[in-house]
Design a protein around this motif. Sequence first.
Motif, PDB file in Angstrom:
ATOM      1  N   ILE A  60      27.184 -18.889 -14.651  1.00  0.00           N
ATOM      2  CA  ILE A  60      27.336 -19.512 -13.409  1.00  0.00           C
ATOM      3  C   ILE A  60      28.355 -18.616 -12.660  1.00  0.00           C
ATOM      4  N   ASP A  61      29.355 -18.096 -13.394  1.00  0.00           N
ATOM      5  CA  ASP A  61      30.338 -17.376 -12.981  1.00  0.00           C
ATOM      6  C   ASP A  61      29.527 -16.030 -12.389  1.00  0.00           C
ATOM      7  N   ALA A  62      28.801 -15.459 -13.503  1.00  0.00           N
ATOM      8  CA  ALA A  62      28.074 -14.198 -13.120  1.00  0.00           C
ATOM      9  C   ALA A  62      27.366 -14.481 -11.862  1.00  0.00           C
ATOM     10  N   ALA A  63      26.618 -15.293 -11.722  1.00  0.00           N
ATOM     11  CA  ALA A  63      25.650 -15.508 -10.547  1.00  0.00           C
ATOM     12  C   ALA A  63      26.368 -15.783  -9.258  1.00  0.00           C
ATOM     13  N   LEU A  64      27.429 -16.397  -9.222  1.00  0.00           N
ATOM     14  CA  LEU A  64      28.582 -16.618  -8.041  1.00  0.00           C
ATOM     15  C   LEU A  64      28.926 -15.263  -7.745  1.00  0.00           C
ATOM     16  N   ALA A  83      18.972 -26.121 -19.813  1.00  0.00           N
ATOM     17  CA  ALA A  83      18.570 -26.508 -18.356  1.00  0.00           C
ATOM     18  C   ALA A  83      19.465 -27.626 -17.913  1.00  0.00           C
ATOM     19  N   GLY A  84      19.380 -28.468 -18.795  1.00  0.00           N
ATOM     20  CA  GLY A  84      20.172 -29.791 -17.997  1.00  0.00           C
ATOM     21  C   GLY A  84      21.469 -29.617 -17.935  1.00  0.00           C
ATOM     22  N   LEU A  85      22.154 -28.943 -18.840  1.00  0.00           N
ATOM     23  CA  LEU A  85      23.631 -28.718 -18.736  1.00  0.00           C
ATOM     24  C   LEU A  85      24.038 -27.550 -17.579  1.00  0.00           C
ATOM     25  N   VAL A  86      23.064 -26.797 -17.274  1.00  0.00           N
ATOM     26  CA  VAL A  86      23.228 -26.102 -16.197  1.00  0.00           C
ATOM     27  C   VAL A  86      23.301 -26.940 -14.917  1.00  0.00           C
ATOM     28  N   LEU A  87      22.546 -27.550 -14.563  1.00  0.00           N
ATOM     29  CA  LEU A  87      22.392 -28.402 -13.588  1.00  0.00           C
ATOM     30  C   LEU A  87      23.406 -29.411 -13.304  1.00  0.00           C
ATOM     31  N   GLU A  88      23.961 -30.049 -14.606  1.00  0.00           N
ATOM     32  CA  GLU A  88      24.860 -30.867 -14.566  1.00  0.00           C
ATOM     33  C   GLU A  88      26.207 -30.306 -14.227  1.00  0.00           C
ATOM     34  N   ILE A  89      26.494 -29.125 -14.797  1.00  0.00           N
ATOM     35  CA  ILE A  89      27.770 -28.608 -14.336  1.00  0.00           C
ATOM     36  C   ILE A  89      27.752 -27.904 -12.887  1.00  0.00           C
ATOM     37  N   LEU A  90      26.534 -27.450 -12.460  1.00  0.00           N
ATOM     38  CA  LEU A  90      26.351 -27.379 -11.011  1.00  0.00           C
ATOM     39  C   LEU A  90      26.658 -28.599 -10.029  1.00  0.00           C
ATOM     40  N   ALA A  91      26.203 -29.436 -10.473  1.00  0.00           N
ATOM     41  CA  ALA A  91      26.435 -30.706  -9.595  1.00  0.00           C
ATOM     42  C   ALA A  91      27.923 -31.317 -10.020  1.00  0.00           C
ATOM     43  N   THR A  92      28.747 -31.073 -11.256  1.00  0.00           N
ATOM     44  CA  THR A  92      30.007 -31.452 -11.295  1.00  0.00           C
ATOM     45  C   THR A  92      30.844 -30.619 -10.516  1.00  0.00           C
ATOM     46  N   ARG A  93      30.447 -29.285 -10.348  1.00  0.00           N
ATOM     47  CA  ARG A  93      31.510 -28.433  -9.509  1.00  0.00           C
ATOM     48  C   ARG A  93      30.936 -28.432  -8.268  1.00  0.00           C
ATOM     49  N   LYS A  94      30.041 -29.208  -7.897  1.00  0.00           N
ATOM     50  CA  LYS A  94      29.607 -28.992  -6.530  1.00  0.00           C
ATOM     51  C   LYS A  94      29.224 -27.820  -5.960  1.00  0.00           C
ATOM     52  N   ILE A  95      28.545 -27.148  -6.685  1.00  0.00           N
ATOM     53  CA  ILE A  95      28.027 -25.670  -6.133  1.00  0.00           C
ATOM     54  C   ILE A  95      26.448 -25.925  -5.540  1.00  0.00           C
ATOM     55  N   ALA A  96      26.494 -25.677  -4.468  1.00  0.00           N
ATOM     56  CA  ALA A  96      25.095 -25.751  -4.144  1.00  0.00           C
ATOM     57  C   ALA A  96      24.049 -25.058  -4.541  1.00  0.00           C
ATOM     58  N   CYS A  97      22.939 -25.780  -4.977  1.00  0.00           N
ATOM     59  CA  CYS A  97      21.741 -24.715  -5.636  1.00  0.00           C
ATOM     60  C   CYS A  97      20.481 -25.293  -5.172  1.00  0.00           C
ATOM     61  N   ASN A  98      19.256 -24.387  -5.630  1.00  0.00           N
ATOM     62  CA  ASN A  98      17.998 -24.798  -5.133  1.00  0.00           C
ATOM     63  C   ASN A  98      17.197 -24.041  -6.003  1.00  0.00           C
ATOM     64  N   ALA A 104      15.230 -22.703   0.447  1.00  0.00           N
ATOM     65  CA  ALA A 104      16.471 -23.214   1.177  1.00  0.00           C
ATOM     66  C   ALA A 104      17.386 -21.844   0.970  1.00  0.00           C
ATOM     67  N   GLU A 105      18.087 -21.778   2.020  1.00  0.00           N
ATOM     68  CA  GLU A 105      19.566 -20.800   2.064  1.00  0.00           C
ATOM     69  C   GLU A 105      20.587 -21.165   1.592  1.00  0.00           C
ATOM     70  N   GLY A 106      21.420 -20.259   0.988  1.00  0.00           N
ATOM     71  CA  GLY A 106      22.972 -20.832   0.544  1.00  0.00           C
ATOM     72  C   GLY A 106      22.541 -21.261  -0.724  1.00  0.00           C
ATOM     73  N   GLY A 107      23.899 -21.157  -1.489  1.00  0.00           N
ATOM     74  CA  GLY A 107      24.138 -21.637  -2.721  1.00  0.00           C
ATOM     75  C   GLY A 107      23.255 -20.626  -3.817  1.00  0.00           C
ATOM     76  N   LEU A 108      23.228 -21.147  -5.109  1.00  0.00           N
ATOM     77  CA  LEU A 108      22.738 -20.289  -6.008  1.00  0.00           C
ATOM     78  C   LEU A 108      21.093 -20.922  -6.108  1.00  0.00           C
ATOM     79  N   SER A 109      20.258 -19.761  -6.502  1.00  0.00           N
ATOM     80  CA  SER A 109      19.078 -19.988  -6.558  1.00  0.00           C
ATOM     81  C   SER A 109      18.533 -20.197  -8.413  1.00  0.00           C
ATOM     82  N   VAL A 110      17.923 -21.387  -8.656  1.00  0.00           N
ATOM     83  CA  VAL A 110      18.035 -21.567 -10.020  1.00  0.00           C
ATOM     84  C   VAL A 110      16.353 -21.855 -10.505  1.00  0.00           C
ATOM     85  N   GLU A 111      16.128 -20.866 -11.467  1.00  0.00           N
ATOM     86  CA  GLU A 111      14.570 -21.085 -12.056  1.00  0.00           C
ATOM     87  C   GLU A 111      14.584 -21.445 -13.603  1.00  0.00           C
TER      88      GLU A 111
END
Length: 252
Positions: A60-64, A83-98, A104-111
């Motif tokens: 996540i830090d590398a992507a940010l 995959a689940g842990l990635v999305l959990e941590i993004l949600a916990t850290r309130k990092i916008a993702c799509n 959508a624009e903004g935040g991290l793009s997750v595939e």
Amino acid sequence: MGTGPGNEFHMSGRAREVLGFVDIVVGYKTYLEIIEPVIQGKKTLATGMTKEVDRVEAAIDAALNGQSCALVSGGDPGVYAMAGLVLEILATRKIACNSCDAGAEGGLSVEVVPGIPALCAGAALLGAPLTHDFAAISLSDLLTPWDLIEKRIAAAASADFVIAIYNPKSKKRDWQLNRAREIILEHRGGTTPVGVVTGAMRENQRIQLSSLQDLDKADVGMQSIVFIGNSSTFIYGDLMITPRGYSKKYDI
């Protein structure tokens, strides 16, 4: 992203494509070693076992920081993986993702790049043990209380599911598989077919056929998946087969 069971030839085309263009590849040391021919020359970050949170945070830090990053999981990333842990941590850290397809624009793009999970690789080597309803249960109580695991084993056994057991045994966890066997024996016969696949699609691949009553004699380790048949499962030659029910409906 999932790299499949371990052999680079069972990795998806999309997985190879992603590994080809990302700036950095993060993963468990053993998984990175397995796919080393595919990631030669790439910047990598490896961590040891039980360091899943560290791997996700690093990715996540590398992507940010503007780097495209592949976080590698063996098998499929959504099956007992990252995959689940990635999305959990993004949600916990309130990092916008799509998702990559959301537009959508903004935040991290997750595939989430799928891969062949271990239970599918193992089932293919055994024949067709998962043709009907099945349950996958991990015997690792590192994150799940053992009493809950026992309830799930009993429920799956009583409902006549084929059972695919992940994380059946390790040096520190040497009694759980036998306890699972005892629970399942309360609901199905001792001659129920069992298949054990170790190191599916890897150099140390080993396939064993046994029965529920003799499962305690099988050679099982952390790289093994144990397949316990249902009341219809049978062995034909060296293949394990669970009928879907065609013979009851059609004249075959």
